[in-house]
Design a protein around this motif. Structure first.
Motif, PDB file in Angstrom:
ATOM      1  N   SER A  29       0.829  -1.205   0.000  1.00  0.00           N
ATOM      2  CA  SER A  29       0.000   0.000   0.000  1.00  0.00           C
ATOM      3  C   SER A  29       0.864   1.256   0.000  1.00  0.00           C
ATOM      4  O   SER A  29       0.482   2.278  -0.569  1.00  0.00           O
ATOM      5  N   ARG A  30       2.028   1.196   0.654  1.00  0.00           N
ATOM      6  CA  ARG A  30       2.986   2.300   0.678  1.00  0.00           C
ATOM      7  C   ARG A  30       4.392   1.719   0.784  1.00  0.00           C
ATOM      8  O   ARG A  30       4.602   0.686   1.420  1.00  0.00           O
ATOM      9  N   VAL A  31       5.348   2.408   0.177  1.00  0.00           N
ATOM     10  CA  VAL A  31       6.757   2.099   0.394  1.00  0.00           C
ATOM     11  C   VAL A  31       7.410   3.378   0.891  1.00  0.00           C
ATOM     12  O   VAL A  31       7.347   4.420   0.237  1.00  0.00           O
ATOM     13  N   TRP A  32       8.014   3.298   2.088  1.00  0.00           N
ATOM     14  CA  TRP A  32       8.617   4.456   2.738  1.00  0.00           C
ATOM     15  C   TRP A  32      10.132   4.289   2.809  1.00  0.00           C
ATOM     16  O   TRP A  32      10.638   3.177   2.872  1.00  0.00           O
ATOM     17  N   LEU A  33      10.832   5.414   2.852  1.00  0.00           N
ATOM     18  CA  LEU A  33      12.292   5.372   2.882  1.00  0.00           C
ATOM     19  C   LEU A  33      12.848   6.434   3.823  1.00  0.00           C
ATOM     20  O   LEU A  33      12.423   7.586   3.810  1.00  0.00           O
ATOM     21  N   LYS A  34      13.804   6.012   4.648  1.00  0.00           N
ATOM     22  CA  LYS A  34      14.605   6.930   5.451  1.00  0.00           C
ATOM     23  C   LYS A  34      16.051   6.726   5.009  1.00  0.00           C
ATOM     24  O   LYS A  34      16.627   5.667   5.225  1.00  0.00           O
ATOM     25  N   GLN A  35      16.614   7.723   4.364  1.00  0.00           N
ATOM     26  CA  GLN A  35      17.908   7.563   3.699  1.00  0.00           C
ATOM     27  C   GLN A  35      18.994   8.382   4.386  1.00  0.00           C
ATOM     28  O   GLN A  35      19.052   9.599   4.253  1.00  0.00           O
ATOM     29  N   GLY A  36      19.877   7.688   5.095  1.00  0.00           N
ATOM     30  CA  GLY A  36      20.970   8.356   5.791  1.00  0.00           C
ATOM     31  C   GLY A  36      22.270   8.347   5.022  1.00  0.00           C
ATOM     32  O   GLY A  36      23.280   8.870   5.503  1.00  0.00           O
ATOM     33  N   TYR A  37      22.265   7.752   3.825  1.00  0.00           N
ATOM     34  CA  TYR A  37      23.485   7.677   3.009  1.00  0.00           C
ATOM     35  C   TYR A  37      23.108   7.810   1.547  1.00  0.00           C
ATOM     36  O   TYR A  37      22.175   7.160   1.060  1.00  0.00           O
ATOM     37  N   SER A  38      23.841   8.668   0.843  1.00  0.00           N
ATOM     38  CA  SER A  38      23.733   8.792  -0.611  1.00  0.00           C
ATOM     39  C   SER A  38      25.152   8.718  -1.173  1.00  0.00           C
ATOM     40  O   SER A  38      26.011   9.500  -0.758  1.00  0.00           O
ATOM     41  N   PRO A  39      25.427   7.805  -2.084  1.00  0.00           N
ATOM     42  CA  PRO A  39      26.786   7.683  -2.608  1.00  0.00           C
ATOM     43  C   PRO A  39      27.195   8.904  -3.414  1.00  0.00           C
ATOM     44  O   PRO A  39      26.388   9.478  -4.155  1.00  0.00           O
ATOM     45  N   GLY A  40      28.447   9.310  -3.272  1.00  0.00           N
ATOM     46  CA  GLY A  40      28.982  10.388  -4.088  1.00  0.00           C
ATOM     47  C   GLY A  40      29.259   9.929  -5.502  1.00  0.00           C
ATOM     48  O   GLY A  40      29.102   8.744  -5.832  1.00  0.00           O
ATOM     49  N   ARG A  41      29.696  10.829  -6.336  1.00  0.00           N
ATOM     50  CA  ARG A  41      29.904  10.515  -7.748  1.00  0.00           C
ATOM     51  C   ARG A  41      30.951   9.421  -7.953  1.00  0.00           C
ATOM     52  O   ARG A  41      30.887   8.674  -8.915  1.00  0.00           O
ATOM     53  N   ARG A  42      31.908   9.338  -7.046  1.00  0.00           N
ATOM     54  CA  ARG A  42      32.959   8.327  -7.180  1.00  0.00           C
ATOM     55  C   ARG A  42      32.896   7.272  -6.084  1.00  0.00           C
ATOM     56  O   ARG A  42      33.800   6.447  -5.957  1.00  0.00           O
ATOM     57  N   ARG A 166      -3.189  -0.987   7.593  1.00  0.00           N
ATOM     58  CA  ARG A 166      -3.982  -1.415   6.440  1.00  0.00           C
ATOM     59  C   ARG A 166      -3.896  -2.925   6.290  1.00  0.00           C
ATOM     60  O   ARG A 166      -2.963  -3.555   6.781  1.00  0.00           O
ATOM     61  N   ASP A 167      -4.872  -3.502   5.573  1.00  0.00           N
ATOM     62  CA  ASP A 167      -4.793  -4.935   5.323  1.00  0.00           C
ATOM     63  C   ASP A 167      -3.703  -5.244   4.297  1.00  0.00           C
ATOM     64  O   ASP A 167      -3.102  -6.314   4.316  1.00  0.00           O
ATOM     65  N   LYS A 168      -3.423  -4.274   3.429  1.00  0.00           N
ATOM     66  CA  LYS A 168      -2.338  -4.424   2.458  1.00  0.00           C
ATOM     67  C   LYS A 168      -1.054  -3.921   3.117  1.00  0.00           C
ATOM     68  O   LYS A 168      -1.026  -2.820   3.665  1.00  0.00           O
ATOM     69  N   PRO A 169       0.018  -4.700   3.095  1.00  0.00           N
ATOM     70  CA  PRO A 169       1.212  -4.321   3.874  1.00  0.00           C
ATOM     71  C   PRO A 169       1.903  -3.058   3.388  1.00  0.00           C
ATOM     72  O   PRO A 169       1.815  -2.686   2.216  1.00  0.00           O
ATOM     73  N   GLU A 170       2.572  -2.410   4.320  1.00  0.00           N
ATOM     74  CA  GLU A 170       3.462  -1.299   4.021  1.00  0.00           C
ATOM     75  C   GLU A 170       4.899  -1.787   4.163  1.00  0.00           C
ATOM     76  O   GLU A 170       5.199  -2.665   4.975  1.00  0.00           O
ATOM     77  N   LEU A 171       5.784  -1.193   3.367  1.00  0.00           N
ATOM     78  CA  LEU A 171       7.201  -1.536   3.404  1.00  0.00           C
ATOM     79  C   LEU A 171       7.994  -0.300   3.805  1.00  0.00           C
ATOM     80  O   LEU A 171       7.849   0.760   3.204  1.00  0.00           O
ATOM     81  N   HIS A 172       8.814  -0.450   4.852  1.00  0.00           N
ATOM     82  CA  HIS A 172       9.690   0.625   5.293  1.00  0.00           C
ATOM     83  C   HIS A 172      11.147   0.209   5.084  1.00  0.00           C
ATOM     84  O   HIS A 172      11.549  -0.894   5.493  1.00  0.00           O
ATOM     85  N   LEU A 173      11.914   1.086   4.464  1.00  0.00           N
ATOM     86  CA  LEU A 173      13.336   0.866   4.231  1.00  0.00           C
ATOM     87  C   LEU A 173      14.119   1.970   4.924  1.00  0.00           C
ATOM     88  O   LEU A 173      13.728   3.137   4.862  1.00  0.00           O
ATOM     89  N   GLN A 174      15.196   1.608   5.583  1.00  0.00           N
ATOM     90  CA  GLN A 174      16.020   2.604   6.261  1.00  0.00           C
ATOM     91  C   GLN A 174      17.491   2.367   5.917  1.00  0.00           C
ATOM     92  O   GLN A 174      18.052   1.324   6.238  1.00  0.00           O
ATOM     93  N   VAL A 175      18.087   3.349   5.256  1.00  0.00           N
ATOM     94  CA  VAL A 175      19.491   3.284   4.866  1.00  0.00           C
ATOM     95  C   VAL A 175      20.314   4.011   5.921  1.00  0.00           C
ATOM     96  O   VAL A 175      20.127   5.208   6.152  1.00  0.00           O
ATOM     97  N   GLY A 176      21.209   3.297   6.568  1.00  0.00           N
ATOM     98  CA  GLY A 176      22.017   3.885   7.621  1.00  0.00           C
ATOM     99  C   GLY A 176      23.256   4.589   7.102  1.00  0.00           C
ATOM    100  O   GLY A 176      23.439   4.752   5.893  1.00  0.00           O
ATOM    101  N   SER A 177      24.104   4.997   8.006  1.00  0.00           N
ATOM    102  CA  SER A 177      25.377   5.624   7.672  1.00  0.00           C
ATOM    103  C   SER A 177      26.453   4.543   7.540  1.00  0.00           C
ATOM    104  O   SER A 177      26.319   3.451   8.101  1.00  0.00           O
ATOM    105  N   PRO A 178      27.536   4.818   6.819  1.00  0.00           N
ATOM    106  CA  PRO A 178      28.609   3.832   6.683  1.00  0.00           C
ATOM    107  C   PRO A 178      29.166   3.401   8.041  1.00  0.00           C
ATOM    108  O   PRO A 178      29.333   4.219   8.951  1.00  0.00           O
ATOM    109  N   VAL A 179      29.427   2.113   8.156  1.00  0.00           N
ATOM    110  CA  VAL A 179      30.006   1.550   9.369  1.00  0.00           C
ATOM    111  C   VAL A 179      31.521   1.457   9.163  1.00  0.00           C
ATOM    112  O   VAL A 179      31.980   0.918   8.153  1.00  0.00           O
TER     113      VAL A 179
END
Length: 220
Positions: A29-42, A166-179
């Protein structure tokens, strides 16, 4: 069993990008995102995720095509590769965890893949699908890869599905910081550090997913 290398097909990837988006919009029903990391150009990155459902095999492709935009590959169990051969066309390659020599070959292939510009790798270090809510128990492959590729970002991604609202599932994705574990840590200690970081993200998802939309963005 013979090793199955990645054989990316740009044409297939383009078509499959839209088909995957359609599948997720139909299934969730929904896909959610919490993004703590975005790769740089290189940037180059190893993304590691928890593994609780069949859908986990498509989540890396979805994230890479719509957010990360890297030359992504993924480790996939050889039995699954033979059942779903199309994964080879989107960058998956096989690993036979029951055969040590074969597993080492796959890990070395993964290391060689990082010779490509903006390369990335998605890995499920538990090695197999596990029950949701169980404690993470990683195999040693992720720690080994991080030792071989010290300049590559190692990034945890938490996956959480629920039917709280909701009866239809929601998906949550969480991108962390580099370890960044200290180089002096042993393979076992590095593995434990990676487990802890992902467990923290999953705990955060369980606390907030379905209750606080403000900390997530609508992905699909």
């Amino acid at each position: 069993m013979d090793f199955i290398p990645a054989k990316e097909s740009p044409f297939f990837i383009t078509l499959f990008r839209y088909y995957t988006r359609f599948l997720f919009k139909r299934r969730f029903s929904r896909v959610w995102l919490k993004q703590g990391y975005s790769p740089g150009r290189r940037s180059k990155a190893i993304y590691y995720l928890n593994h609780h459902s069949w859908w986990d095999g498509l989540i890396p492709f979805l994230l890479n095509e719509y957010r990360f935009h890297q030359q992504a590959r993924a480790l996939m169990e050889d039995k699954q590769m033979r059942a779903y051969r199309f994964f080879q066309k989107i960058g998956a390659f096989s690993i036979n965890r029951a055969d040590r020599r074969s597993a080492i070959r796959s890990l070395r292939y993964a290391v060689a893949s990082f010779e490509r510009p903006r390369a990335s790798l998605f890995i499920y270090p538990e090695g197999t699908i596990t029950p949701a809510g169980s404690a993470l128990e990683f195999e040693g492959g992720l720690a080994w890869l991080s030792q071989q590729l010290p300049q590559v970002d190692v990034v945890p991604i938490g996956i959480y599905m629920h039917t709280i609202r909701r009866d239809k599932p929601e998906l949550h994705l969480q991108v962390g910081s580099p370890v960044e574990p200290p180089p002096t840590l042993s393979t076992q200690e590095r593995t434990h550090r990676f487990e802890q970081e992902l467990e923290t993200i999953i705990a955060d998802l369980r606390q907030h997913a379905g209750f606080n939309d403000s900390i997530y963005e609508r992905f699909l």
